[in-house]
Design a protein around this motif. Sequence first.
Motif, PDB file in Angstrom:
ATOM      1  N   LYS A  73       0.982  -3.188   0.211  1.00 47.91           N
ATOM      2  CA  LYS A  73       0.221  -2.356  -0.804  1.00 47.91           C
ATOM      3  C   LYS A  73       0.249  -0.973   0.083  1.00 47.91           C
ATOM      4  CE  LYS A  73      -1.036  -4.530  -4.447  1.00 47.91           C
ATOM      5  NZ  LYS A  73      -0.630  -3.948  -5.783  1.00 47.91           N
ATOM      6  N   ARG A  74       0.271  -0.950   1.408  1.00 45.35           N
ATOM      7  CA  ARG A  74       0.306   0.366   2.376  1.00 45.35           C
ATOM      8  C   ARG A  74      -0.902   1.197   1.893  1.00 45.35           C
ATOM      9  NH1 ARG A  74       5.241   1.593   4.132  1.00 45.35           N
ATOM     10  NH2 ARG A  74       7.121   0.324   3.382  1.00 45.35           N
ATOM     11  N   SER A  75      -1.865   0.302   1.884  1.00 41.49           N
ATOM     12  CA  SER A  75      -3.260   0.702   1.693  1.00 41.49           C
ATOM     13  C   SER A  75      -4.233   0.492   2.713  1.00 41.49           C
ATOM     14  CB  SER A  75      -3.874   0.506   0.292  1.00 41.49           C
ATOM     15  OG  SER A  75      -5.316   0.954   0.529  1.00 41.49           O
TER      16      SER A  75
END
Length: 227
Positions: A73-75
């Motif tokens: 998700k790279r969050s």
Amino acid sequence: MKKSFQEVIIAILPMTVLIVILTLIYAPLPKDDLITFIVGAAVMMVGMALFLFGADYSMLRVGSLVGEYMIKKRSLAIMLSLGFAIGIGITIAEPSVQVLATQVRDISEGAITKFVLIGVVSVGTGIFLAFALLRTVFRLSYYKMMLIGYVLVFAMSFFTSPEFMPIAFDAGGVTTGPVTVPFILALASGVTSMIHQGKGDSDSFGMVGVSSLGPVLAVMILGVIFK
């Protein structure tokens, strides 16, 4: 399933036999009590074998998948919020935490309820599990993080109520039980496998140690409030 039973038998059967022998020689028990112990040991072995089987085929796999999902998700917000929520969930599910909360409630004569202690311990685990994920992602120094954590513990010891000190360290111990540790290790493995693509697997270690600092500090803060 066969492997799980073998592991449990190797771990528990020798201890059970030794206890029975020592009981027969040095401290004879009534026949009914001895039979109850043997039956209880057998039931425990079956239960632990089923637990290990379930952990291998569900909890460990789910933990790894959740760790991979966090990175995909790279969050940072998703990772921290999931880490916090997972820390709370697995702590509440930990049997040893329930036992500690019951004992504290009984000793304090209801002044500290199970809900309060479990809530404080689970929130502490959740916060520090989020910190542990940050350490893994940004490859922060494990030694420096642990040093800072124990400096905070030492500093808090001057302010918290003395009665809460042993409870605080017991809280750190009970959050390293059969539910919490496998899931956190699997979660860490999933995170590091996605970040380093098979390299730097050692970064997945230490997450349990960092997470266990949270309950200690959280209970100490509770001791300051009750002081």
